[in-house]
Scaffold this active site. Structure first.
Site, PDB file in Angstrom:
ATOM      1  N   HIS A 126       0.768  -1.215   0.038  1.00  0.00           N
ATOM      2  CA  HIS A 126      -0.045   0.201   0.039  1.00  0.00           C
ATOM      3  C   HIS A 126       1.025   1.178   0.035  1.00  0.00           C
ATOM      4  O   HIS A 126       2.184   1.244   0.507  1.00  0.00           O
ATOM      5  CB  HIS A 126      -0.789  -0.076   0.942  1.00  0.00           C
ATOM      6  CG  HIS A 126      -1.809   0.955   1.464  1.00  0.00           C
ATOM      7  ND1 HIS A 126      -1.834   2.198   1.723  1.00  0.00           N
ATOM      8  CD2 HIS A 126      -3.262   0.861   1.199  1.00  0.00           C
ATOM      9  CE1 HIS A 126      -2.855   2.872   1.646  1.00  0.00           C
ATOM     10  NE2 HIS A 126      -3.792   2.205   1.463  1.00  0.00           N
ATOM     11  N   ASP A 203       2.956  -4.484   8.122  1.00  0.00           N
ATOM     12  CA  ASP A 203       1.926  -3.927   7.948  1.00  0.00           C
ATOM     13  C   ASP A 203       0.809  -4.963   8.097  1.00  0.00           C
ATOM     14  O   ASP A 203       0.334  -5.793   7.342  1.00  0.00           O
ATOM     15  CB  ASP A 203       1.826  -3.171   6.462  1.00  0.00           C
ATOM     16  CG  ASP A 203       0.360  -2.597   6.373  1.00  0.00           C
ATOM     17  OD1 ASP A 203      -0.513  -2.746   7.078  1.00  0.00           O
ATOM     18  OD2 ASP A 203       0.295  -2.204   5.256  1.00  0.00           O
ATOM     19  N   GLN A 206      -4.586  -5.587   7.041  1.00  0.00           N
ATOM     20  CA  GLN A 206      -5.600  -6.560   6.406  1.00  0.00           C
ATOM     21  C   GLN A 206      -5.696  -7.821   7.186  1.00  0.00           C
ATOM     22  O   GLN A 206      -6.623  -8.393   7.396  1.00  0.00           O
ATOM     23  CB  GLN A 206      -5.294  -6.862   5.005  1.00  0.00           C
ATOM     24  CG  GLN A 206      -5.570  -5.589   4.166  1.00  0.00           C
ATOM     25  CD  GLN A 206      -6.933  -5.025   4.150  1.00  0.00           C
ATOM     26  OE1 GLN A 206      -7.887  -5.929   4.163  1.00  0.00           O
ATOM     27  NE2 GLN A 206      -7.057  -3.853   3.775  1.00  0.00           N
ATOM     28  N   LYS A 229     -10.661  -1.485  10.326  1.00  0.00           N
ATOM     29  CA  LYS A 229     -10.751  -2.663   9.618  1.00  0.00           C
ATOM     30  C   LYS A 229     -10.808  -4.072  10.304  1.00  0.00           C
ATOM     31  O   LYS A 229     -10.988  -5.015   9.994  1.00  0.00           O
ATOM     32  CB  LYS A 229      -9.675  -2.883   8.629  1.00  0.00           C
ATOM     33  CG  LYS A 229      -9.056  -1.876   7.857  1.00  0.00           C
ATOM     34  CD  LYS A 229      -7.845  -2.108   7.039  1.00  0.00           C
ATOM     35  CE  LYS A 229      -7.419  -0.943   6.057  1.00  0.00           C
ATOM     36  NZ  LYS A 229      -8.396  -0.308   5.050  1.00  0.00           N
ATOM     37  N   CYS A 372      -4.801   1.984  -3.689  1.00  0.00           N
ATOM     38  CA  CYS A 372      -3.675   2.750  -3.127  1.00  0.00           C
ATOM     39  C   CYS A 372      -2.524   1.816  -3.363  1.00  0.00           C
ATOM     40  O   CYS A 372      -1.456   1.646  -2.335  1.00  0.00           O
ATOM     41  CB  CYS A 372      -3.835   3.120  -1.606  1.00  0.00           C
ATOM     42  SG  CYS A 372      -5.107   4.361  -1.392  1.00  0.00           S
TER      43      CYS A 372
END
Length: 413
Positions: A126, A203, A206, A229, A372
Site C-alpha cells: 500500500h 503492516d 488486513q 478494518k 492505493c
C-alpha cells in the site's frame, strides 16, 4: 476447513447499517478491505462515552477522568492480549496504520538509518508503506529496494534472499495484500531479515481481522493494527513495538502526555507508551475499539476465517461458471495459493469504474481503482480493478446477487 460454528443471522443482526436499501435495493456490502461495518456494541460504547464518561484522561483526579482513563487503558490491555504482546506498554495508540508506519520511519528511521543503508519493501505494498520509506531514505541517503512478485501476486522469495545483506537495516512488509488478498510468508521473511541483523515492520492492516496474530511467535519488531478494518471506529490504530526498540527511539511529536518534566532549557520524556502519545488522544474511539476486539474474539478467528474462505471459494467458482458461458469475460487478478477473502478482477471491455457504478445502482458496494497500490497495478499492467472483499457478516446469498448482477453487466460490455 470444517464449517464454522457461527450463526450468521445472529451476527448480521448486530450490524444496523446492513439492514437498509441503497438505490432501492437491499444493501450488499462487499468493500470490507476498505473498512468494516460496526456492531451495535461498538456504536453503544461510543455513545455511552460521550453521554456518561466524557473527560480527558491521565490528567485529573475526578471521577469522570478516572473512569475514562480506566476504560482507555482497558483497550490497551485488550489489544495486548489480541496480538499476544509481552506487555501492554508495547502497544501505542495512533490514528491508524498510516501514522504507525510514519512514526517508525520518522523516529527509528531518522535515528538508525545512514547513507548507504538499505530498506526492503515488497511490490505488494500500500502507498502508506512505500511513501514514508521513500521520504526517509531520500533524507538519509539510504536505498529502497523492492521484492518482486510473480503473476499470481506471490513474492519471489529467492529474489528476497538476494536483496538481503549487511546493508539491510529494515524490512517493511505487508502481511496481507489489500489489493490481491495474498498472505505473505512473514515468518520466513522475519527470520531471514533477522539473520542479517535487520529490523522488521509488518503492516497488519488486513491481516489482523482475518488471521491469528501472535507477535511473540512471529518475533516481528513492529506490527501495525487498524481499528476500522477490525469492526472498530475510524481514526484509531496501534503500533506494536518491542520495548527495547521503542525505548531507543526518539519521540514522534512533542506536547502534553509525552513528557515527565519540562523547563525552558530541557525536557525529560515520559516512559513508553506515553512517550509516543502526545496530546489528547481519540479517547472515545479507543474505548469503543475494545468492543470490536471483543466481538472478534467472541466469534473466534478460526470461525471467521473458515466462513470467509468459504465465501471466497464460492465466489471464485461462480466466476468460473460465468466464464464458461461467456468466453472468459472476467479475469481474476491475484491468484496466490495463500490468500484471504479479497478478490480483484476485471471485466473484458468494461472500465472498472463503470462496473462499480453499475453495481452500486443495484445496491452492491465494491471497490474500484488502484486500491492505493499504483506500483502493483503497474507491475500487473492494469490501471485498476474491481475488488470484492468478504467479511464475517457476508453470505452466499449476497454473492449470488453479485454474480447475477455481473452476468447482467456482461451483456453491456
Amino acid at each position: 476447513m470444517n464449517q464454522p460454528n457461527i450463526d450468521i443471522d445472529s451476527i448480521r443482526k448486530q450490524f444496523p447499517i446492513l439492514h437498509q436499501q441503497v438505490n432501492g435495493k437491499p444493501l450488499v456490502y462487499l468493500d470490507n478491505a476498505a473498512t468494516t461495518q460496526k456492531p451495535q456494541s461498538v456504536i453503544d460504547a461510543l455513545t455511552k462515552y460521550y453521554s456518561v464518561d466524557n473527560a480527558n484522561i491521565h490528567r485529573a483526579a475526578h471521577t469522570l477522568a478516572a473512569r475514562s482513563t480506566e476504560y482507555f487503558e482497558d483497550t490497551r490491555k485488550t489489544i495486548q492480549q489480541f496480538i499476544n504482546a509481552r506487555e501492554a506498554e508495547e502497544c501505542i495508540f495512533t490514528k491508524g496504520v498510516t501514522e504507525s508506519i510514519n512514526l517508525v520511519a520518522q523516529t527509528w528511521g531518522r535515528k538508525f538509518l545512514s547513507a548507504g543503508d538499505e530498506v526492503v519493501i515488497t511490490a505488494l505494498e500500500h502507498h502508506s508503506n512505500i511513501v514514508p520509506w521513500q521520504i526517509i531514505c531520500e533524507e538519509k541517503g539510504a536505498i529502497l529496494k523492492v521484492i518482486p512478485i510473480n503473476d499470481a501476486g506471490e513474492l519471489l522469495m529467492d529474489e528476497y534472499e538476494k536483496l538481503l545483506s549487511a546493508k539491510t537495516k529494515l524490512v517493511a512488509c505487508v502481511w496481507v495484500s489489500n489489493a490481491l488478498g495474498t498472505i505473505n510468508p512473514v515468518k520466513v521473511i522475519i527470520e531471514k531479515a533477522h539473520a542479517v541483523g535487520a529490523v522488521v515492520l509488518l503492516d497488519g492492516a488486513q491481516a489482523c481481522s482475518h488471521l491469528e496474530v501472535d507477535v511473540q511467535a512471529l518475533n516481528c519488531d513492529f506490527l501495525t493494527v487498524s481499528s476500522h478494518k477490525l469492526y472498530g471506529p475510524t481514526g484509531v490504530g496501534v503500533l506494536y513495538g518491542k520495548r527495547a526498540l521503542l525505548e531507543a527511539m526518539p519521540p514522534y511529536q512533542g506536547g502534553g502526555e509525552m513528557i515527565k518534566e519540562v523547563t525552558f532549557t530541557h525536557t525529560t520524556y515520559n516512559e513508553i507508551p506515553y512517550k509516543f502519545e502526545a496530546g489528547t488522544p481519540n479517547i472515545g474511539d479507543v474505548i469503543a475499539f475494545k468492543y470490536a476486539l471483543d466481538f472478534v474474539s467472541g466469534i473466534g478467528k478460526y470461525n471467521i476465517a473458515t466462513h470467509e474462505n468459504d465465501l471466497l471459494n464460492y465466489f471464485s467458482k461462480g466466476i468460473q461458471l460465468i466464464n464458461q458461458s461467456t468466453n472468459q469475460s472476467i479475469t481474476l487478478i491475484g491468484t496466490a495459493q495463500q490468500k484471504i477473502s479479497v478478490q480483484s478482477f476485471t471485466i473484458n471491455g468494461m472500465h472498472h469504474f463503470d462496473a462499480g457504478m453499475m453495481l452500486d445502482a443495484k445496491g452492491i458496494a465494491v471497490r474500484t481503482g488502484h486500491h492505493c497500490t499504483q506500483p502493483l497495478m503497474q507491475r500487473l499492467g492494469l490501471d485498476g480493478t474491481i475488488r470484492v472483499s468478504f467479511s464475517v457478516y457476508n453470505t452466499r446469498e449476497e454473492i449470488d446477487i453479485l454474480l447475477y448482477a455481473l452476468t447482467k453487466l456482461l451483456r453491456l460490455s
